[in-house]
Design an enzyme around this catalytic site. Structure first.
Site, PDB file in Angstrom:
ATOM      1  N   ARG A 175       0.866  -1.180   0.000  1.00 35.12           N
ATOM      2  CA  ARG A 175       0.000   0.000   0.000  1.00 35.12           C
ATOM      3  C   ARG A 175       0.906   1.234   0.000  1.00 35.12           C
ATOM      4  O   ARG A 175       2.096   1.133   0.323  1.00 35.12           O
ATOM      5  CB  ARG A 175      -0.891   0.000   1.241  1.00 35.12           C
ATOM      6  CG  ARG A 175      -1.894  -1.143   1.244  1.00 35.12           C
ATOM      7  CD  ARG A 175      -2.657  -1.235   2.556  1.00 35.12           C
ATOM      8  NE  ARG A 175      -3.511  -2.425   2.566  1.00 35.12           N
ATOM      9  CZ  ARG A 175      -3.855  -3.093   3.671  1.00 35.12           C
ATOM     10  NH1 ARG A 175      -3.429  -2.696   4.856  1.00 35.12           N
ATOM     11  NH2 ARG A 175      -4.630  -4.153   3.602  1.00 35.12           N
ATOM     12  N   ARG A 268     -10.950   3.132   5.786  1.00 35.23           N
ATOM     13  CA  ARG A 268      -9.492   2.996   5.613  1.00 35.23           C
ATOM     14  C   ARG A 268      -9.101   3.303   4.175  1.00 35.23           C
ATOM     15  O   ARG A 268      -8.055   3.909   3.931  1.00 35.23           O
ATOM     16  CB  ARG A 268      -9.046   1.576   6.024  1.00 35.23           C
ATOM     17  CG  ARG A 268      -7.539   1.434   6.068  1.00 35.23           C
ATOM     18  CD  ARG A 268      -7.075   0.107   6.634  1.00 35.23           C
ATOM     19  NE  ARG A 268      -7.336  -1.000   5.722  1.00 35.23           N
ATOM     20  CZ  ARG A 268      -7.059  -2.276   5.992  1.00 35.23           C
ATOM     21  NH1 ARG A 268      -6.543  -2.586   7.158  1.00 35.23           N
ATOM     22  NH2 ARG A 268      -7.313  -3.229   5.126  1.00 35.23           N
ATOM     23  N   ARG A 279     -12.934  -9.555   1.372  1.00 30.78           N
ATOM     24  CA  ARG A 279     -12.518  -9.567   2.779  1.00 30.78           C
ATOM     25  C   ARG A 279     -13.712  -9.771   3.717  1.00 30.78           C
ATOM     26  O   ARG A 279     -13.605 -10.455   4.727  1.00 30.78           O
ATOM     27  CB  ARG A 279     -11.768  -8.265   3.117  1.00 30.78           C
ATOM     28  CG  ARG A 279     -10.346  -8.317   2.613  1.00 30.78           C
ATOM     29  CD  ARG A 279      -9.673  -6.971   2.484  1.00 30.78           C
ATOM     30  NE  ARG A 279      -8.407  -7.157   1.767  1.00 30.78           N
ATOM     31  CZ  ARG A 279      -7.208  -7.177   2.320  1.00 30.78           C
ATOM     32  NH1 ARG A 279      -7.091  -6.988   3.617  1.00 30.78           N
ATOM     33  NH2 ARG A 279      -6.134  -7.381   1.593  1.00 30.78           N
TER      34      ARG A 279
HETATM   35  N1  LIG Z   1      -1.006 -16.679   7.984  1.00 32.16           N
HETATM   36  C1  LIG Z   1      -0.536 -15.442   7.909  1.00 32.16           C
HETATM   37  N2  LIG Z   1      -1.373 -14.412   7.793  1.00 32.16           N
HETATM   38  C2  LIG Z   1      -0.843 -13.170   7.741  1.00 32.16           C
HETATM   39  C3  LIG Z   1       0.544 -12.927   7.806  1.00 32.16           C
HETATM   40  N3  LIG Z   1       0.747 -11.590   7.732  1.00 32.16           N
HETATM   41  C4  LIG Z   1      -0.459 -11.038   7.631  1.00 32.16           C
HETATM   42  N4  LIG Z   1      -1.425 -11.975   7.638  1.00 32.16           N
HETATM   43  C5  LIG Z   1      -2.881 -11.807   7.593  1.00 32.16           C
HETATM   44  O1  LIG Z   1      -3.280 -11.546   6.273  1.00 32.16           O
HETATM   45  C6  LIG Z   1      -4.478 -10.802   6.303  1.00 32.16           C
HETATM   46  C7  LIG Z   1      -4.368  -9.641   5.347  1.00 32.16           C
HETATM   47  O2  LIG Z   1      -3.399  -8.758   5.791  1.00 32.16           O
HETATM   48  P1  LIG Z   1      -3.181  -7.354   5.058  1.00 32.16           P
HETATM   49  O3  LIG Z   1      -2.969  -7.584   3.601  1.00 32.16           O
HETATM   50  O4  LIG Z   1      -2.111  -6.602   5.774  1.00 32.16           O
HETATM   51  O5  LIG Z   1      -4.592  -6.663   5.175  1.00 32.16           O
HETATM   52  P2  LIG Z   1      -5.396  -6.121   6.445  1.00 32.16           P
HETATM   53  O6  LIG Z   1      -5.558  -7.224   7.423  1.00 32.16           O
HETATM   54  O7  LIG Z   1      -6.672  -5.693   5.833  1.00 32.16           O
HETATM   55  O8  LIG Z   1      -4.611  -4.973   6.998  1.00 32.16           O
HETATM   56  C8  LIG Z   1      -4.684 -10.403   7.755  1.00 32.16           C
HETATM   57  O9  LIG Z   1      -5.651 -11.286   8.317  1.00 32.16           O
HETATM   58  C9  LIG Z   1      -3.368 -10.634   8.404  1.00 32.16           C
HETATM   59  O10 LIG Z   1      -3.497 -10.981   9.773  1.00 32.16           O
HETATM   60  C10 LIG Z   1       1.404 -14.058   7.939  1.00 32.16           C
HETATM   61  O11 LIG Z   1       2.613 -13.972   8.004  1.00 32.16           O
HETATM   62  N5  LIG Z   1       0.827 -15.275   7.981  1.00 32.16           N
HETATM   63  N1  LIG Z   2     -12.467   0.509  17.535  1.00 33.19           N
HETATM   64  C1  LIG Z   2     -12.427   1.140  16.363  1.00 33.19           C
HETATM   65  N2  LIG Z   2     -13.418   1.976  16.009  1.00 33.19           N
HETATM   66  C2  LIG Z   2     -13.398   2.611  14.819  1.00 33.19           C
HETATM   67  N3  LIG Z   2     -12.425   2.485  13.902  1.00 33.19           N
HETATM   68  C3  LIG Z   2     -11.410   1.657  14.188  1.00 33.19           C
HETATM   69  C4  LIG Z   2     -11.363   0.946  15.419  1.00 33.19           C
HETATM   70  N4  LIG Z   2     -10.232   0.189  15.423  1.00 33.19           N
HETATM   71  C5  LIG Z   2      -9.609   0.431  14.238  1.00 33.19           C
HETATM   72  N5  LIG Z   2     -10.310   1.313  13.506  1.00 33.19           N
HETATM   73  C6  LIG Z   2     -10.025   1.807  12.134  1.00 33.19           C
HETATM   74  O1  LIG Z   2     -10.405   0.746  11.251  1.00 33.19           O
HETATM   75  C7  LIG Z   2      -9.522   0.672  10.143  1.00 33.19           C
HETATM   76  C8  LIG Z   2      -8.969  -0.742  10.045  1.00 33.19           C
HETATM   77  O2  LIG Z   2      -8.051  -0.944  11.109  1.00 33.19           O
HETATM   78  P1  LIG Z   2      -6.692  -1.753  10.896  1.00 33.19           P
HETATM   79  O3  LIG Z   2      -5.909  -1.610  12.145  1.00 33.19           O
HETATM   80  O4  LIG Z   2      -6.035  -1.348   9.610  1.00 33.19           O
HETATM   81  O5  LIG Z   2      -7.294  -3.216  10.755  1.00 33.19           O
HETATM   82  P2  LIG Z   2      -6.579  -4.621  10.423  1.00 33.19           P
HETATM   83  O6  LIG Z   2      -5.111  -4.460  10.662  1.00 33.19           O
HETATM   84  O7  LIG Z   2      -7.211  -5.581  11.338  1.00 33.19           O
HETATM   85  O8  LIG Z   2      -6.885  -4.900   8.993  1.00 33.19           O
HETATM   86  C9  LIG Z   2      -8.472   1.749  10.333  1.00 33.19           C
HETATM   87  O9  LIG Z   2      -8.808   2.870   9.544  1.00 33.19           O
HETATM   88  C10 LIG Z   2      -8.549   2.059  11.822  1.00 33.19           C
HETATM   89  O10 LIG Z   2      -8.197   3.404  12.081  1.00 33.19           O
END
Ligand SMILES: Nc1nc2c(ncn2[C@@H]2O[C@H](COP(=O)(O)OP(=O)(O)O)[C@@H](O)[C@H]2O)c(=O)[nH]1
Ligand SMILES: Nc1ncnc2c1ncn2[C@@H]1O[C@H](COP(=O)(O)OP(=O)(O)O)[C@@H](O)[C@H]1O
Length: 404
Positions: A175, A268, A279
């Protein structure tokens, strides 16, 4: 009760020259485990070369070259070898640096048994031995958009010296704000697939159409730095880690509702509408699994962020805690370069073959292996090291000093 020393360093050229086709030209040792003989040695005549293992299967009267997993010793001039627990061989390499001299060759541990079953081949696995312990890693899981990253960032910001993030590998595109090596190691699928095959990953999973995985080094590097490791991984990954030798705390973050999750993903703004819908579809299954699979030790609902963060700190024992410095990471072990070793119960006595004048700590060292933890595919931790006082009139109990 003590046991007679069972360790011996021996050159097997004589023993095996008759009929067995050993590839080794340098130094070897052999250890019998059940009906197999594990021969550890070097395959060329250089003074420093790589370590290799061949197995003689006595029941089939056959030599086998096993699949080797894990990180093996790099420098190799010779070694001592001792069987522990009938499932792993402690290998002490000669002339290595203090942080690189104790290794474990797993030949029949749970991990090796699993790998043998999965691959249908003979498998062995190396793991580096280190002193000291590591705090239990924290696995954080939950559907995309639930707030895992936000909570982890808050924890790392408040306790920067206590926690370190396990940087995963992924095949997804970065990203705009993400940095390679900080948020993820962004990589190509073919490279990642090869590393997975070579046993370099603790776990991996296909998530939302991309490959994600935690390398063993990512977790161990954080522990080596004296910090507690945090993993942000999906539910499948958490399940794999649960089944591995890594002893961790598993936390599932759940959203107050799917509607709120959708709202957060939209706000986000890092995914297309199509990716958001994918998702959300996956989220339903993840929430079901997260809540019912028994993988997780704790489930936290992230409705109000501050409240959820406080709950997270509470269950990690951090409420009211002021950040402390990282616990000292593992210490090196100063071993005599050439030595003989013997095992008595859970203690390995390492004795210099050529006593070093003026440096008694290099003469005799005791390695206590009673509290070993972890193992392949990561490090074997928990080694305790003592020196033996060379002065018999020392008033120290048993003449043994703990190295602190
Ligand atoms: N199994 C596994 N899942 C991962 C790893 N790193 C990230 N993820 C998972 O992949 C999913 C997607 O992550 P990401 O692309 O960063 O998107 P986000 O969760 O929407 O911020 C999330 O559920 C993460 O917890 C990893 O090393 N192993
Ligand atoms: N308790 C909450 N209430 C409202 N917004 C939240 C809360 N926790 C996280 N967010 C917002 O939700 C979005 C997704 O959070 P993020 O930490 O990127 O999720 P993940 O890592 O699980 O994918 C971000 O924009 C974050 O600022």
């Amino acid at each position: 009760m003590g046991e007679a020393p069972v360790f011996y360093v021996e050159n097997l050229k004589d023993r095996f020259s008759n009929g067995f086709n050993l590839r080794f030209k340098g130094f070897e040792t052999s250890i019998d485990v059940g009906d197999k003989t594990f021969v550890i040695g070097s395959n060329n005549n250089d003074s420093i070369s790589s370590i290799e293992v061949q197995i003689y299967d006595k029941s089939r009267r056959k030599w086998v070259i096993p699949t080797v997993l894990g990180t093996e010793p790099k420098r190799y001039e010779g070694h001592s070898a001792i069987l522990l627990n009938e499932d792993r061989i402690m290998v002490i390499t000669w002339g290595s640096t203090p942080d690189d001299c104790i290794w474990f060759l797993e030949v029949d541990t749970e991990y090796v048994k699993q790998q043998k079953k999965a691959s249908g081949t003979e498998v062995i696995a190396w793991s580096k031995g280190v002193t000291g312990d590591a705090e239990k890693p924290v696995v954080i899981s939950g559907p995309s958009g639930v707030g895992k990253g936000t909570l982890i960032n808050m924890l790392m910001k408040e306790f920067p010296t206590m926690f370190g993030f396990s940087v995963s590998h992924t095949t997804r595109a970065p990203r705009s704000m993400e940095k390679n090596g900080v948020h993820y190691h962004f990589t190509e699928r073919s490279i990642m697939e090869k590393d997975i095959k070579d046993g370099k990953f603790l776990e991996f999973a296909s998530v939302h159409g991309n490959l994600y995985g935690t390398s063993i080094e990512a977790v161990e590097a954080v522990a080596d730095s004296g910090k507690r490791c945090i993993l942000d991984i999906d539910v499948q990954g958490a399940k794999s880690v649960r089944a591995s030798s890594l002893d961790a705390v598993f936390i599932f973050i759940s959203p107050p509702s799917i509607a709120k999750l959708e709202e957060r993903l939209h706000l986000r703004g890092t995914e297309t509408e199509e990716q958001i819908q994918k998702r959300l579809r996956n989220a339903k299954a993840e929430i079901e699994q997260g809540k019912s699979s028994g993988i997780f030790d704790h489930i936290l609902c992230n409705d109000h962020l501050e409240k959820c963060y406080d709950d997270l700190k509470k269950l990690l024992g951090l409420d009211g805690t002021t950040p402390t410095n990282p616990k000292p990471s593992s210490k090196g072990i100063n071993l005599p370069s050439k030595h003989a070793a013997s095992k008595i119960n859970n203690k390995i006595l390492v004795k210099s073959e050529t006593p070093a004048s003026g440096n008694p700590s290099k003469n005799s060292i005791v390695l206590d292996v009673s509290l070993l933890k972890g193992g392949a595919p990561g490090r074997t931790r928990g080694l305790n090291v003592f020196t033996i006082d060379p002065n018999p009139f020392s008033d120290c109990l048993n003449g043994i000093h703990k190295l602190s």
